[in-house]
Write a protein that holds these residues in place. Sequence first.
Motif, PDB file in Angstrom:
ATOM      1  N   GLY B  26      -6.506 -10.886   2.996  1.00 25.21           N
ATOM      2  CA  GLY B  26      -6.332  -9.859   4.011  1.00 25.21           C
ATOM      3  C   GLY B  26      -6.576  -8.443   3.522  1.00 25.21           C
ATOM      4  O   GLY B  26      -6.033  -7.495   4.058  1.00 25.21           O
ATOM      5  N   THR B  27      -7.407  -8.302   2.524  1.00 28.01           N
ATOM      6  CA  THR B  27      -7.683  -6.960   2.009  1.00 28.01           C
ATOM      7  C   THR B  27      -9.013  -6.936   1.277  1.00 28.01           C
ATOM      8  O   THR B  27      -9.486  -7.975   0.803  1.00 28.01           O
ATOM      9  CB  THR B  27      -6.576  -6.508   1.037  1.00 28.01           C
ATOM     10  N   LEU B 108     -10.088  -6.708  10.121  1.00 28.55           N
ATOM     11  CA  LEU B 108      -9.147  -5.601   9.964  1.00 28.55           C
ATOM     12  C   LEU B 108      -9.397  -4.846   8.669  1.00 28.55           C
ATOM     13  O   LEU B 108      -9.414  -3.616   8.628  1.00 28.55           O
ATOM     14  CB  LEU B 108      -7.720  -6.139   9.956  1.00 28.55           C
ATOM     15  N   ALA B 109      -9.584  -5.607   7.620  1.00 27.11           N
ATOM     16  CA  ALA B 109      -9.817  -4.978   6.320  1.00 27.11           C
ATOM     17  C   ALA B 109     -11.076  -4.110   6.371  1.00 27.11           C
ATOM     18  O   ALA B 109     -11.102  -2.998   5.830  1.00 27.11           O
ATOM     19  CB  ALA B 109      -9.940  -6.048   5.238  1.00 27.11           C
ATOM     20  N   TYR B 111     -12.387  -2.661   9.065  1.00 28.32           N
ATOM     21  CA  TYR B 111     -12.110  -1.475   9.878  1.00 28.32           C
ATOM     22  C   TYR B 111     -11.389  -0.422   9.051  1.00 28.32           C
ATOM     23  O   TYR B 111     -11.667   0.774   9.155  1.00 28.32           O
ATOM     24  CB  TYR B 111     -11.265  -1.847  11.108  1.00 28.32           C
ATOM     25  N   SER B 112     -10.462  -0.891   8.254  1.00 27.09           N
ATOM     26  CA  SER B 112      -9.718   0.050   7.422  1.00 27.09           C
ATOM     27  C   SER B 112     -10.654   0.707   6.405  1.00 27.09           C
ATOM     28  O   SER B 112     -10.609   1.912   6.177  1.00 27.09           O
ATOM     29  CB  SER B 112      -8.577  -0.692   6.729  1.00 27.09           C
ATOM     30  N   ALA B 114     -13.703   1.252   6.757  1.00 29.91           N
ATOM     31  CA  ALA B 114     -14.650   2.148   7.438  1.00 29.91           C
ATOM     32  C   ALA B 114     -14.162   3.594   7.437  1.00 29.91           C
ATOM     33  O   ALA B 114     -14.948   4.525   7.602  1.00 29.91           O
ATOM     34  CB  ALA B 114     -14.880   1.677   8.871  1.00 29.91           C
ATOM     35  N   GLN B 115     -12.861   3.780   7.248  1.00 26.03           N
ATOM     36  CA  GLN B 115     -12.333   5.149   7.189  1.00 26.03           C
ATOM     37  C   GLN B 115     -12.833   5.865   5.943  1.00 26.03           C
ATOM     38  O   GLN B 115     -12.833   7.075   5.865  1.00 26.03           O
ATOM     39  CB  GLN B 115     -10.793   5.146   7.180  1.00 26.03           C
ATOM     40  N   ARG B 116     -13.233   5.098   4.952  1.00 20.27           N
ATOM     41  CA  ARG B 116     -13.664   5.690   3.683  1.00 20.27           C
ATOM     42  C   ARG B 116     -15.156   5.579   3.445  1.00 20.27           C
ATOM     43  O   ARG B 116     -15.788   6.488   2.957  1.00 20.27           O
ATOM     44  CB  ARG B 116     -12.935   5.003   2.511  1.00 20.27           C
ATOM     45  N   ARG B 121     -18.689   1.996   7.934  1.00 19.92           N
ATOM     46  CA  ARG B 121     -18.480   2.530   9.279  1.00 19.92           C
ATOM     47  C   ARG B 121     -19.723   2.315  10.144  1.00 19.92           C
ATOM     48  O   ARG B 121     -19.636   1.859  11.280  1.00 19.92           O
ATOM     49  CB  ARG B 121     -18.149   4.021   9.212  1.00 19.92           C
ATOM     50  N   LEU B 124     -19.981  -1.187  11.435  1.00 17.13           N
ATOM     51  CA  LEU B 124     -19.035  -1.530  12.493  1.00 17.13           C
ATOM     52  C   LEU B 124     -19.399  -0.838  13.806  1.00 17.13           C
ATOM     53  O   LEU B 124     -19.194  -1.395  14.889  1.00 17.13           O
ATOM     54  CB  LEU B 124     -17.616  -1.159  12.070  1.00 17.13           C
TER      55      LEU B 124
END
Lengths: 199, 199
Positions: B26-27, B108-109, B111-112, B114-116, B121, B124
């Motif tokens: 999950g990461t 989910l991982a 998407y998270s 994608a912030q960096r 990004r 997605l």
Amino acid sequence: MPKIGMEPVRRKALVDAALRVIGDQGTLSVTMSDIARTAGVSPALAHHYFGSKEQLLIATIRSLLAQLRDDAVAALQAAATPREKLSALIRVSFRAEQFAPETIAAWLAFYSEAQRSEDVRRLLVIYARRLRSNLLASLKSLCAVDDAERIAEGAAAMIDGLYIRQSLRSAPISIEASIALTEDYVTTHLDQLYEGRAS
Amino acid sequence: MPKIGMEPVRRKALVDAALRVIGDQGTLSVTMSDIARTAGVSPALAHHYFGSKEQLLIATIRSLLAQLRDDAVAALQAAATPREKLSALIRVSFRAEQFAPETIAAWLAFYSEAQRSEDVRRLLVIYARRLRSNLLASLKSLCAVDDAERIAEGAAAMIDGLYIRQSLRSAPISIEASIALTEDYVTTHLDQLYEGRAS
DNA sequence: TTTTATTGATTGATGAGTCAATCAAAAATA
DNA sequence: TATTTTTGATTGACTCATCAATCAATAAAA
């Protein structure tokens, strides 16, 4: 410097700093050093008060959740009718503060962490349940229970989905548009129950 | 062991392994060693073929996206009418495989991340755009363009939201219920356009 | 022999958590 | 009031583990 009674002050400063750093970097893989520096203390102090990074993160989520709960309670109290309460709940979810890129980034990071940490998962489940049951309570006054459950589920999903889409910052949907979309969903489905009765 | 022409085989094995490991844990904070071990090769080989962890991760997302695209294309071809195409798109999104906990955890991982990562990004955003434009294409045959845009936006948000809620595994909504909720959204909003014309 | 596939060993960086030592306010005592 | 003792607050320096990335060496095909 050492004055007495610093503990609560430092705890709050560290939690606030954690939220800011996590939001900025968009990940829970931030260092205790980063957080401590932002809070203006040494990394050792952060460990002194929270024991571990995990515990600090959990305290941080709790803080986010508490804030959200307080906002919801206040909004509900200010609304008179069930229909107004529904609108108030929707509006609270899309508050500018909640909808800020850093806040959304932090939420995403927590969701991702929930896959690993049972503690984090439990906290997020509380949020999900609360949103659902708040919506449900108002909806029950407006339609049959099973319809209410369906609409609450749908509205909650739509709110969460709008958050996720916001996180990509592509063709960003405005706050107003998000509210309108969710309101439209609720309104249309409530209306439908009292109009067409065909298959 | 060294046979010639191993490169494509190893690349695929590593990408598949990455997806599995990421889904399980999950990461994206999985180690190259984990991935390589799962793929049955040494960590050094993973670096040999992908250059860096980042590149391997990007290849992994691309693979997920390609799979999703192929599924959507196939589903669209099998559907005759615009309304059937809509249903097909919804059903594809909630395929058992896509809706498996590990797949959702992986999404989910990403998407998270994608912030960096701008690269992540961008990928997605492609997914989000594609879903929206697929829905839009069918909806345009069924209603006015601006209504179509609104409904496409809402449906896409609801799909993403149902994913997120699924990731918490609390009162897990079944695949069928998720499809029903989304179908209901589309149907109700399309119907509404041709029935009530009151305020 | 040359090229491709493959790995074990190693390195350099990073970061969580620990600990002994320091500092200053507060409390107790003279 | 002045002096000593106690205690909470705070940190610098250190340990230990992890991990991405590199590289030189080996082995099998061509």
